[in-house]
Design an enzyme around this catalytic site. Structure first.
Site, short mmCIF file in Angstrom:
data_model
loop_
_atom_site.label_atom_id
_atom_site.label_comp_id
_atom_site.label_asym_id
_atom_site.label_seq_id
_atom_site.Cartn_x
_atom_site.Cartn_y
_atom_site.Cartn_z
N ASP A 254 0.56 5.91 6.65
CA ASP A 254 -0.73 5.36 6.23
C ASP A 254 -1.47 4.77 7.43
O ASP A 254 -1.12 3.69 7.91
CB ASP A 254 -0.47 4.28 5.17
CG ASP A 254 -1.76 3.65 4.64
OD1 ASP A 254 -2.84 3.92 5.21
OD2 ASP A 254 -1.69 2.89 3.66
N GLU B 148 0.81 -1.22 0.00
CA GLU B 148 0.00 0.00 0.00
C GLU B 148 0.85 1.28 0.00
O GLU B 148 0.57 2.20 -0.79
CB GLU B 148 -0.98 -0.03 1.17
CG GLU B 148 -2.13 -0.99 0.90
CD GLU B 148 -2.81 -1.50 2.16
OE1 GLU B 148 -2.56 -0.94 3.24
OE2 GLU B 148 -3.58 -2.46 2.05
#
Ligand code: AMP
Length: 614
Positions: free
Chosen positions: A180, A157
């Site tokens: 994140d 990600e």
């Protein structure tokens, strides 16, 4: 390129999918940029929640999420947290594995993708947290395949986020830090950008930390208020707990904008047949003190990742916030204070990962090949084998020591070979036990696989050499080879193969189960009309979405026609013919009002414009 050869070239768009713990999203490359796929209710994200309703319908998304309170035993949220585990969740009459439940979510996404890009086989790039193990990556890949995607690549990600960022800032060099914080996972990565090349230098994180945990802390806070006031713990009642969870998330989000929130729930649970409610005010400060230990943990990970990347905070040029939970002002503040720099928030934190996955997909499909971005990644764990510990003062070492062949944060894809030697006189075989992890002893690491290499030459201990090669690719798949130096005998396994041999039947069993679930749904539809209105509404939404895409494509096709018409006078011979071919493609697609055909014609126009340097 002639028209015929163009027709032979099949256009295969690849989609980028962010299969999130809380929400999922998908994007593809359109006009050289990532474009989000509209999912249910015109949203670009869909809750990653699955419901099997009492009629056997498989419901994914907002409605499933809403059913968490009313039908908690038929609903599953945050299944990503169990990805790769050998568990199953009972939903109604059936039990489903995490892969199967994720496949339902991906199937729902695929329907929307098909509406935009046309029916047929679709390749996908799916993202996972950087800290996912090999098994978790394989499970994600399996979920994608069960949903009918050809899973082209699994990427981290934070890498995806950096890619989305890289696309927009091709000419900047420097270090980006990707923070994140989503619903269920926290990842932090340092990405280096140099001359359009992105390289992940280091990653750290915790795949059990996210906004969901903040919600549960708030649930506890609210439940304790109820308990102290009414002497009953609403968490003991399944529905009461689900109701509090739903409220907690709402309150949390409001506290991102307001200094305090009044919580008024008329009925949470019952005590002696009397409804019990709650009326309380919570301030942002109170909320922050609840989540402070978790935020501190993210700060520790920031230090760890900088140490791994050998950088000081002031050497980070850009900080990128990703994930819904970074909307919490305190998170912003923490990152700002840590780096003494305003974090970037110009990319939508809910969409950036899917957009980055689409960029990766675009690089793969060639749609973005002219952009010149190359991405490399890092191994999220050390991978190695069991060996004897080092000899101590003349005594033989102890078995079970871990020797890393690919250390954590090594840039991948990577191939590393090391030579080992036999431990006993006359030894003719050796067991290669493969582990991943960071501990010095294999028993504390994660076992991946093992095999025995036979056919060594029987020689005195330490004199027969065995070469061990580890190859780790961008999909997180590990290949291990052992070779006798003297006899040349070798043996090789890939961890994926080893895992999959036994799971091949399991894959088809899952596929059959998923198909039968949809079949049951069809049968239910044939006899039930209750849901028809809902289906019609959904259909209506989709048609609207498609119209919008058709309109955009039509406009773009007209733009190309105008551009080519102007260019015709400047050209002759082959290039003129190519322009005419492109124009007839565009006209045909416009007449047919077909999105796939329009896509193809536009793609061809883009390629041609690049070839002819228009
Ligand atoms: P993601 O996994 O990136 O989709 O993030 C989802 C998480 O972000 C969930 O836990 C949401 O509750 C949380 N979230 C979304 N919007 C906000 C907001 N405005 N304030 C706080 N948390 C939010």
């Amino acid at each position: 390129m002639s028209e015929t050869s163009y027709k032979d070239k099949s256009f295969r768009p690849i989609v980028g999918i962010d299969l999130g713990t809380t929400n999922s999203a998908a994007a593809y490359i359109f006009k050289q940029k990532p474009k989000m796929i509209t999912l249910e209710y015109d949203h670009n994200t869909i809750p990653s929640v699955v419901l099997i309703d009492p009629k056997g319908h498989i419901v994914v998304g907002e409605e499933a999420r809403n059913a968490l309170v009313a039908m908690p035993d038929r609903t599953k949220a945050a299944v990503k947290r169990s990805m790769g585990e050998d568990v199953s969740f009972p939903l109604g009459d059936q039990s489903y594995t995490p892969e199967e439940l994720s496949a339902f979510i991906l199937k729902e996404i695929k329907e929307s993708v098909d509406e935009v890009l046309g029916e047929g086989e679709k390749e996908a790039v799916i993202t996972v947290p950087a800290y996912f193990t090999n098994t978790q990556r394989q499970a994600t890949k399996k979920a994608g395949e069960l949903a009918g995607f050809v899973v082209e690549r699994i990427i981290n990600e934070p890498t995806a986020a950096a890619l989305a960022y890289g696309l927009q800032n091709l000419h900047d060099d420097g270090h980006i830090l990707v923070y994140d914080l989503g619903g269920g996972t926290f990842d932090v990565s340092v990405v280096e950008m140099m001359g359009g090349i992105l390289e992940v230098k280091a990653s750290a994180g915790n795949n059990q930390l996210g906004g969901e945990d903040f919600d549960w802390l708030l649930v506890d806070w609210l439940a304790e208020k109820v308990q102290s006031e009414h002497g009953v713990d609403p968490r003991q009642d399944v529905r009461g707990k689900a109701r509090l969870k739903e409220e907690a998330e709402k309150v949390k989000k409001e506290l991102s904008f307001a200094d305090s929130v009044d919580v008024a729930i008329p009925v949470i649970t019952v005590k002696n047949n009397v409804p019990v409610g709650l009326d309380v005010t919570i301030t942002r400060e109170e909320f922050i003190s609840l989540i402070k230990p978790l935020l501190q943990e993210t700060e520790e990970k920031l230090r760890q990742v900088l140490e791994d990347a050998n950088l000081q905070p002031n050497e980070i040029d850009e900080v990128l916030l990703v994930g819904g939970s970074t909307r919490i002002p305190q998170v912003h503040k923490l990152v700002h204070q840590f780096f003494q720099k305003e974090p970037r928030s110009d990319i939508n934190p809910d969409e950036v990962v899917a957009q980055g996955a689409a960029v990766q997909a675009g690089i793969k499909s060639g749609a973005l090949s002219k952009k010149g971005i190359i991405v490399t990644d890092v191994a999220p764990f050390s991978m190695g084998i069991a060996v004897l510990s080092a000899n101590l003062m003349g005594r033989m070492g102890k078995p079970g020591a871990f020797h890393a062949i690919i250390p954590r944060n090594t840039t991948i894809p990577v191939t590393r070979t090391e030579q080992f030697s036999t431990t006993f006189d006359g030894q003719t075989e050796v067991k290669i036990e493969i582990f991943q992890g960071e501990n010095d002893w294999v028993k504390n690491n994660y076992f991946l696989n093992e095999f025995i290499l036979e056919g060594l030459a029987p020689r005195p201990a330490g004199e027969e050499g065995v070469e061990v090669t580890f190859r780790y690719n961008l999909n997180g798949i590990l290949e291990v080879k052992a070779k006798s130096v003297s006899t040349g005998v070798e043996m090789k396994i890939t961890v994926e193969d080893a895992l999959d041999r036994s799971s091949e039947t399991a894959f088809y069993d899952s596929l059959a189960k998923i198909e039968s679930a949809y079949q049951l749904e069809d049968e239910a539809d044939a006899t039930e009309s209750e849901w028809t209105l809902l289906d019609e509404l959904e259909d209506g939404d989709n048609i609207e979405g498609e119209d919008e895409t058709l309109q955009e494509l039509t406009e773009e096709a007209h733009d190309w026609l105008t551009r080519f018409t102007k260019e015709l006078d400047n050209r002759e011979g082959k290039s003129k013919q190519q322009l005419l071919n492109a124009m007839s493609q565009l006209k045909e697609a416009l007449d047919g009002k077909n999105t796939t055909q329009l896509h193809e014609a536009i793609e061809y126009s883009v390629d041609l414009a690049i070839d002819l340097e228009l």
